[in-house]
Enzyme design. Structure first.
Site, PDB file in Angstrom:
ATOM      1  N   SER A  19       0.825  -1.218   0.000  1.00 52.91           N
ATOM      2  CA  SER A  19       0.000   0.000   0.000  1.00 52.91           C
ATOM      3  C   SER A  19       0.857   1.266   0.000  1.00 52.91           C
ATOM      4  CB  SER A  19      -0.918   0.022   1.227  1.00 52.91           C
ATOM      5  OG  SER A  19      -1.594   1.262   1.269  1.00 52.91           O
ATOM      6  N   LEU A  20       0.453   2.213  -0.828  1.00 51.51           N
ATOM      7  CA  LEU A  20       1.163   3.489  -0.911  1.00 51.51           C
ATOM      8  C   LEU A  20       0.576   4.511   0.059  1.00 51.51           C
ATOM      9  CD1 LEU A  20       1.279   3.586  -4.795  1.00 51.51           C
ATOM     10  CD2 LEU A  20       3.271   3.354  -3.297  1.00 51.51           C
ATOM     11  N   SER A  21      -0.536   4.150   0.691  1.00 53.03           N
ATOM     12  CA  SER A  21      -1.234   5.108   1.555  1.00 53.03           C
ATOM     13  C   SER A  21      -0.391   5.587   2.741  1.00 53.03           C
ATOM     14  CB  SER A  21      -2.546   4.505   2.055  1.00 53.03           C
ATOM     15  OG  SER A  21      -3.394   4.258   0.971  1.00 53.03           O
ATOM     16  N   THR A  66      -8.821  -1.450   2.060  1.00 57.89           N
ATOM     17  CA  THR A  66      -8.430  -1.910   0.729  1.00 57.89           C
ATOM     18  C   THR A  66      -8.761  -3.395   0.575  1.00 57.89           C
ATOM     19  OG1 THR A  66      -6.689  -1.831  -0.938  1.00 57.89           O
ATOM     20  CG2 THR A  66      -5.952  -2.254   1.314  1.00 57.89           C
ATOM     21  N   LYS A  70     -13.278  -4.251   1.139  1.00 66.07           N
ATOM     22  CA  LYS A  70     -14.122  -3.091   0.767  1.00 66.07           C
ATOM     23  C   LYS A  70     -15.623  -3.379   0.821  1.00 66.07           C
ATOM     24  CE  LYS A  70     -10.973  -0.363  -2.059  1.00 66.07           C
ATOM     25  NZ  LYS A  70     -10.852   0.423  -3.294  1.00 66.07           N
ATOM     26  N   ASP A 106     -13.326   7.200  -3.580  1.00 63.50           N
ATOM     27  CA  ASP A 106     -12.811   6.943  -4.938  1.00 63.50           C
ATOM     28  C   ASP A 106     -13.537   7.801  -5.981  1.00 63.50           C
ATOM     29  OD1 ASP A 106     -10.740   5.191  -4.456  1.00 63.50           O
ATOM     30  OD2 ASP A 106     -11.989   3.395  -4.589  1.00 63.50           O
ATOM     31  N   GLY A 131     -14.072  -2.130 -18.534  1.00 60.62           N
ATOM     32  CA  GLY A 131     -14.008  -2.924 -17.305  1.00 60.62           C
ATOM     33  C   GLY A 131     -15.235  -2.709 -16.443  1.00 60.62           C
ATOM     34  N   GLY A 133     -15.320  -3.874 -12.925  1.00 60.76           N
ATOM     35  CA  GLY A 133     -14.949  -4.311 -11.575  1.00 60.76           C
ATOM     36  C   GLY A 133     -15.240  -3.234 -10.545  1.00 60.76           C
ATOM     37  N   ALA A 135     -13.403  -0.649  -9.341  1.00 59.93           N
ATOM     38  CA  ALA A 135     -13.078   0.741  -9.681  1.00 59.93           C
ATOM     39  C   ALA A 135     -14.088   1.293 -10.687  1.00 59.93           C
ATOM     40  CB  ALA A 135     -11.658   0.824 -10.240  1.00 59.93           C
TER      41      ALA A 135
HETATM   42  P1  NAP Z   1     -11.243  -5.485 -10.285  1.00 62.55           P
HETATM   43  O1  NAP Z   1     -12.396  -5.291  -9.371  1.00 62.55           O
HETATM   44  O2  NAP Z   1     -10.501  -6.783 -10.296  1.00 62.55           O
HETATM   45  O3  NAP Z   1     -11.791  -5.212 -11.771  1.00 62.55           O
HETATM   46  C1  NAP Z   1     -10.996  -5.364 -12.923  1.00 62.55           C
HETATM   47  C2  NAP Z   1     -11.878  -5.318 -14.174  1.00 62.55           C
HETATM   48  O4  NAP Z   1     -11.011  -5.448 -15.303  1.00 62.55           O
HETATM   49  C3  NAP Z   1     -12.891  -6.450 -14.251  1.00 62.55           C
HETATM   50  O5  NAP Z   1     -14.075  -5.985 -14.854  1.00 62.55           O
HETATM   51  C4  NAP Z   1     -12.204  -7.451 -15.170  1.00 62.55           C
HETATM   52  O6  NAP Z   1     -13.090  -8.217 -15.940  1.00 62.55           O
HETATM   53  C5  NAP Z   1     -11.450  -6.531 -16.107  1.00 62.55           C
HETATM   54  N1  NAP Z   1     -10.309  -7.211 -16.699  1.00 62.55           N
HETATM   55  C6  NAP Z   1      -9.230  -7.705 -16.033  1.00 62.55           C
HETATM   56  N2  NAP Z   1      -8.367  -8.248 -16.916  1.00 62.55           N
HETATM   57  C7  NAP Z   1      -8.940  -8.108 -18.155  1.00 62.55           C
HETATM   58  C8  NAP Z   1      -8.554  -8.501 -19.469  1.00 62.55           C
HETATM   59  N3  NAP Z   1      -7.397  -9.118 -19.703  1.00 62.55           N
HETATM   60  N4  NAP Z   1      -9.388  -8.194 -20.487  1.00 62.55           N
HETATM   61  C9  NAP Z   1     -10.564  -7.568 -20.271  1.00 62.55           C
HETATM   62  N5  NAP Z   1     -10.979  -7.176 -19.049  1.00 62.55           N
HETATM   63  C10 NAP Z   1     -10.182  -7.447 -18.008  1.00 62.55           C
HETATM   64  O7  NAP Z   1     -10.128  -4.378 -10.059  1.00 62.55           O
HETATM   65  P2  NAP Z   1     -10.365  -2.859  -9.618  1.00 62.55           P
HETATM   66  O8  NAP Z   1     -10.264  -2.745  -8.160  1.00 62.55           O
HETATM   67  O9  NAP Z   1     -11.569  -2.368 -10.324  1.00 62.55           O
HETATM   68  O10 NAP Z   1      -9.042  -2.162 -10.211  1.00 62.55           O
HETATM   69  C11 NAP Z   1      -8.856  -2.067 -11.597  1.00 62.55           C
HETATM   70  C12 NAP Z   1      -7.650  -1.187 -11.931  1.00 62.55           C
HETATM   71  O11 NAP Z   1      -7.859   0.129 -11.469  1.00 62.55           O
HETATM   72  C13 NAP Z   1      -6.327  -1.653 -11.314  1.00 62.55           C
HETATM   73  O12 NAP Z   1      -5.316  -1.449 -12.254  1.00 62.55           O
HETATM   74  C14 NAP Z   1      -6.163  -0.719 -10.127  1.00 62.55           C
HETATM   75  O13 NAP Z   1      -4.790  -0.533  -9.797  1.00 62.55           O
HETATM   76  C15 NAP Z   1      -6.752   0.553 -10.686  1.00 62.55           C
HETATM   77  N6  NAP Z   1      -7.250   1.456  -9.623  1.00 62.55           N
HETATM   78  C16 NAP Z   1      -6.672   2.671  -9.490  1.00 62.55           C
HETATM   79  C17 NAP Z   1      -7.118   3.543  -8.519  1.00 62.55           C
HETATM   80  C18 NAP Z   1      -6.476   4.893  -8.385  1.00 62.55           C
HETATM   81  O14 NAP Z   1      -6.659   5.544  -7.351  1.00 62.55           O
HETATM   82  N7  NAP Z   1      -5.762   5.367  -9.374  1.00 62.55           N
HETATM   83  C19 NAP Z   1      -8.181   3.186  -7.671  1.00 62.55           C
HETATM   84  C20 NAP Z   1      -8.784   1.926  -7.841  1.00 62.55           C
HETATM   85  C21 NAP Z   1      -8.289   1.075  -8.828  1.00 62.55           C
HETATM   86  P3  NAP Z   1     -13.944  -9.445 -15.335  1.00 62.55           P
HETATM   87  O15 NAP Z   1     -15.017  -8.805 -14.506  1.00 62.55           O
HETATM   88  O16 NAP Z   1     -14.478 -10.099 -16.535  1.00 62.55           O
HETATM   89  O17 NAP Z   1     -12.966 -10.255 -14.545  1.00 62.55           O
END
Ligand code: NAP
Length: 289
Positions: A19-21, A66, A70, A106, A131, A133, A135
């Site tokens: 975690s970077l927090s 985290t 969550k 977020d 996506g 998921g 986020a």
């Molecule tokens: P998550 O809940 O695991 O969701 C990831 C999403 O991406 C899911 O819908 C997944 O599809 C899809 N996915 C993963 N691999 C894929 C692929 N190869 N092809 C197509 N779709 C794909 O993760 P999350 O928490 O939402 O985080 C997602 C990203 O956002 C991460 O990189 C995270 O570091 C970044 N993030 C950044 C911040 C920030 O503050 N900058 C905050 C939150 C998240 P399925 O549903 O089909 O598995």
């Protein structure tokens, strides 16, 4: 210096070592000269309930949440803001009247760079989100808050896409939200005023990947914004392709900073959070100079 009066903040997760927090929040605390400390608190899923009670018992002021807690934390806290309810996830918990209150910063983290840097009237605009998921839920809620006319979510799994859509069914967001499988992306890109990557495609170490090909990116309209939630590498391949089109690009670092700023405002009950100190601490930690 930690004393007997030092107030406690922290982040719960499993694991939390990455975690970077702590770096970001402790930099802000030091800059403000406050007697607080922000600690990484590794808590296994089976210990969550007892840990939350323990955090209350030792007088913790507030904490970040985290992966994987969550959603799991939601039934364990007394009050959840409507925003966090809508997203279905809590990332910030604070103490109010001897009870835990959960919210989600977020959304504010996501919309802040759009609002402050690229102030626009979003009401005629179309957002395309890659996506579906965790986020993506904050991004959808953020786009709705900004007033986007249409919000399109693109995913690879039809079952999960349908679940995603159904989860908003009873909220006003549902009126502007459509879900699509990945093969529809080609038709959506030419309409996208905002294209957001919420998938981990292109995240370190898979730096040569992009959720959108260079050929597809060519069709992004002039004046569009490409926003990648990933913060390492900078820029991602997705943002490099977008830069080649001359569109506006935003990386994930500012979202990370701004969700932290919003959390500190809640815990410290003050607005003068040293944003740049937090940004620089993160950049240093990530080797971004
Ligand atoms: P998550 O809940 O695991 O969701 C990831 C999403 O991406 C899911 O819908 C997944 O599809 C899809 N996915 C993963 N691999 C894929 C692929 N190869 N092809 C197509 N779709 C794909 O993760 P999350 O928490 O939402 O985080 C997602 C990203 O956002 C991460 O990189 C995270 O570091 C970044 N993030 C950044 C911040 C920030 O503050 N900058 C905050 C939150 C998240 P399925 O549903 O089909 O598995």
């Amino acid at each position: 210096m930690i004393t007997g009066k030092t107030k406690l903040l922290g982040v719960i997760g499993h694991p939390v070592g990455h975690s970077l927090s702590p770096v970001m929040h402790n930099a802000a605390i030091a800059h403000l000269g406050l007697d607080y400390v922000y600690l990484p608190l590794p808590i296994a899923p089976q210990d969550l309930e007892v840990a939350i009670a323990g955090l209350a018992a030792v007088g913790v002021v507030g904490f970040s949440v985290t992966i994987p807690h969550k959603q799991a934390i939601m039934p364990l806290i007394s009050e959840i803001t409507p925003l966090a309810q809508a997203i279905g996830a809590v990332n910030t918990v604070s103490r109010k009247d001897n009870q835990w209150v959960g919210t989600n910063t977020d959304i504010i983290g996501f919309i802040d760079p759009l609002q402050t840097t690229y102030q626009q009237n979003w009401s005629q605009k179309i957002a395309v989100i890659l996506g579906n998921g965790g986020a993506a839920r904050a991004v959808v809620a953020g786009c709705h808050q900004l007033g986007f006319a249409e919000i399109h979510v693109v995913g690879r799994n039809i079952g999960r896409l349908k679940e995603f859509q159904q989860s908003w069914e009873h909220l006003p967001i549902a009126e502007n939200l459509q879900v699509h499988t990945w093969d529809k992306l080609v038709q959506l890109i030419p309409q996208a005023n905002l294209l957001v990557n919420t998938t981990p495609i292109g995240m370190y170490p898979q730096v040569d990947e992009s959720p959108v090909s260079a050929d597809e990116m060519v069709n992004l309209p002039t004046g569009a914004i490409a926003y990648d939630l990933i913060y390492i590498p900078q820029p991602t391949k997705f943002l490099r392709y977008a830069q080649q089109q001359g569109v506006i690009v935003i990386d994930g670092l500012e979202m990370l900073v701004q969700q932290g700023v919003a959390a500190l405002k809640i815990w410290l009950q003050r607005d003068d959070i040293p944003v740049d100190v937090m940004r620089q601490a993160l950049k240093k930690q990530l080797g971004l100079g």
